[in-house]
Design a protein around this motif. Sequence first.
Motif, short mmCIF file in Angstrom:
data_model
loop_
_atom_site.label_atom_id
_atom_site.label_comp_id
_atom_site.label_asym_id
_atom_site.label_seq_id
_atom_site.Cartn_x
_atom_site.Cartn_y
_atom_site.Cartn_z
N GLU A 220 -3.02 -2.03 4.86
CA GLU A 220 -2.07 -1.03 4.34
C GLU A 220 -0.76 -1.71 3.91
O GLU A 220 0.31 -1.11 3.95
CB GLU A 220 -1.81 0.03 5.41
CG GLU A 220 -3.00 0.93 5.70
CD GLU A 220 -2.74 2.38 5.34
OE1 GLU A 220 -1.87 2.64 4.49
OE2 GLU A 220 -3.42 3.25 5.92
N ILE A 221 -0.89 -2.96 3.48
CA ILE A 221 0.30 -3.70 3.10
C ILE A 221 1.00 -3.05 1.91
O ILE A 221 2.23 -2.94 1.88
CB ILE A 221 -0.08 -5.17 2.81
CG1 ILE A 221 -0.38 -5.87 4.14
CG2 ILE A 221 1.03 -5.89 2.07
CD1 ILE A 221 -1.17 -7.13 4.02
N GLN A 222 0.23 -2.57 0.95
CA GLN A 222 0.82 -1.89 -0.21
C GLN A 222 0.86 -0.38 -0.05
O GLN A 222 1.74 0.28 -0.59
CB GLN A 222 0.04 -2.25 -1.48
CG GLN A 222 0.68 -1.73 -2.76
CD GLN A 222 0.11 -2.37 -4.01
OE1 GLN A 222 0.29 -1.84 -5.11
NE2 GLN A 222 -0.57 -3.49 -3.89
N THR A 223 -0.06 0.18 0.73
CA THR A 223 -0.18 1.64 0.80
C THR A 223 0.60 2.26 1.95
O THR A 223 0.76 3.48 1.99
CB THR A 223 -1.65 2.03 0.95
OG1 THR A 223 -2.20 1.43 2.14
CG2 THR A 223 -2.46 1.56 -0.25
N GLY A 224 1.08 1.44 2.88
CA GLY A 224 1.76 1.98 4.05
C GLY A 224 3.22 2.31 3.82
O GLY A 224 3.76 2.16 2.73
N MET A 225 3.86 2.82 4.86
CA MET A 225 5.29 3.14 4.87
C MET A 225 5.66 4.19 3.82
O MET A 225 6.64 4.09 3.10
CB MET A 225 6.13 1.88 4.70
CG MET A 225 5.83 0.80 5.72
SD MET A 225 5.77 1.40 7.44
CE MET A 225 7.46 1.96 7.69
N GLY A 226 4.81 5.25 3.76
CA GLY A 226 5.15 6.40 2.93
C GLY A 226 4.70 6.31 1.49
O GLY A 226 4.80 7.31 0.76
N ARG A 227 4.21 5.17 1.05
CA ARG A 227 3.88 4.97 -0.36
C ARG A 227 2.88 6.00 -0.88
O ARG A 227 2.97 6.45 -2.03
CB ARG A 227 3.33 3.54 -0.54
CG ARG A 227 2.74 3.19 -1.90
CD ARG A 227 3.69 3.39 -3.05
NE ARG A 227 4.95 2.69 -2.91
CZ ARG A 227 5.97 2.83 -3.76
NH1 ARG A 227 5.86 3.66 -4.79
NH2 ARG A 227 7.10 2.18 -3.57
N CYS A 228 1.93 6.39 -0.05
CA CYS A 228 0.87 7.31 -0.50
C CYS A 228 1.07 8.74 -0.03
O CYS A 228 0.15 9.56 -0.07
CB CYS A 228 -0.49 6.78 -0.05
SG CYS A 228 -0.96 5.25 -0.91
N GLY A 229 2.28 9.06 0.44
CA GLY A 229 2.61 10.44 0.80
C GLY A 229 2.49 10.76 2.27
O GLY A 229 2.91 11.82 2.72
N THR A 230 1.86 9.87 3.03
CA THR A 230 1.86 9.93 4.49
C THR A 230 2.38 8.59 4.98
O THR A 230 2.42 7.62 4.21
CB THR A 230 0.44 10.19 5.04
OG1 THR A 230 -0.48 9.28 4.42
CG2 THR A 230 0.00 11.61 4.77
#
Length: 398
Positions: A220-230
Motif C-alpha cells: 500500500e505504498i502508493q495506495t495508503g494514507m487516504g489516497r484511495c478514499g479510505t
Amino acid sequence: MSIELTQDHVFQTYARQGRPFVKGEGCKLYDDQGKIYTDFLAGIAVCNLGHCHPDITAAISAQAGTLVHVSNLFYTMPQAELARALTEKSFADRIFFANSGAEANEAAIKLARRFFQAKGETDRFKIVTMQQSFHGRTMATLSATGQDKIKKGFYPLLDGFVHVPFNDIEALKAALDDTVCAVMMEPVQGEGGVIPSDPKYIKAVRQLCTDTGTLLIFDEIQTGMGRCGTLFAHESYGVTPDIMTLAKALANGVPIGAMLATEEAASGFEMGSHGSTFGGTPLATAAALEVVRLISEDGFLASVCEKSAYFLAQLNGLKEKHKKVVDVRGKGLLIGMELDVSKGKTASEYMAECFKKGFIINAIQDKILRFAPPLIIGTAEINQLVAVLDNLLAGEDH
C-alpha cells in the motif's frame, strides 16, 4: 545554475522537466522564474496533504530542534506514538520502520520467508506477485516486480518470485503450491496502469491464502494514507492482509517506510534478525504522526471520496466526447486515463503539454495519464485541468 549542476554531477537516471522548483504551498509549486504550477502528481502520491502544510511544517521544525536521530538502539517517543497510532487504525499489531517503500517491501519479503523457515519449513520460500506490479528498485523488490522493462540490464535477478496475471484467481490458484510462502500484491496497481482489484478477486485471494496457510502481503505504498478514499485501500474491499507496507505519503515528503504485520506474522522476526540505522527517526515519525492526525480528522476521507467522484465524472465526460480517450479508471484520487496512442500524441506528449500550461501530471506506459493530486485539491483546480485536457484532446478530434 541548478540545472547545469544536476546535469554535470547527478546520475542521469531521470528525464527532468522544466525549471527548478523553489517553493511549494498547498497544491501549487513555484519555479525559479516565478511560474506557478498546479500539482496533480503530489511528488508521485507523496504530498497527500499538499506542499508545506503548516501543521506538518511545525511538527518537523519542533522535532528538528529537539532530537533528530539516535538509532534504534534506543527508545524515542515519536516512533512509539506513531507505532501505536498505526496499529490502532489498522489490522496490525507490530510495526517495523524503514526509510522507503522499497525497504518496507524488502522487510516484508524477508519476514515472509523467515516466518516459515523459523518453523523449519525451509522449502517454503517463493512469493507470488502480479504481472504489471511495481514493488521497488532494490534487487529483491525488482525481482518481485512484474514489469520486464525495468529489469533490463540487472540480470540475474533473485530466485523465488513467480508472476501471475492480475485479477485472475485461477492463475493464482495454479501458482500456489507447498513452496509458496506469500502472495504480494497492490490493491490498486499504480505503475502498472492504475488498475483496481476486482472486489471478488481480492476477496478470493484472501480466502485462498487463508485456506493454504499462505501469508498475504498488501503493498500500500502508493495506495495508503487516504489516497484511495479510505486510510488504507484494502479497507474498502472488506479484506485484511497479514502484512502491509507503507511509505510515500506516510510523512508527506519526509522519507519513511513502514511494514505492518499481525502478531502471528511478526513472529518471523526476532532480536537481531532485521534492522535499519535510519528507520523511524524521531524527525520522520514526528512528521508521520501529524499526517495520521490530519487524515483522521472528521470528514477528511469523505471529502476525498467526494472529489474522486467529481474528478472521475469530469474525466468520463472527456471519454464520451473524445475518441482518443479509451478508458478512465481508478480509486479515490489515484486515477488513470488511458489514451489511444496508435496515432497522434502519446501520453508523454500530453503530459508535456499540460506542464507547459502549468499543470503537473504523469504519463505511464506512454498511453496512460496518471493523476494523483494532493488530497486537498479543490473542484476549481480539477475543472481547470479538465478544461486544458479538453482543449488538447479536441486538437486530435477528426
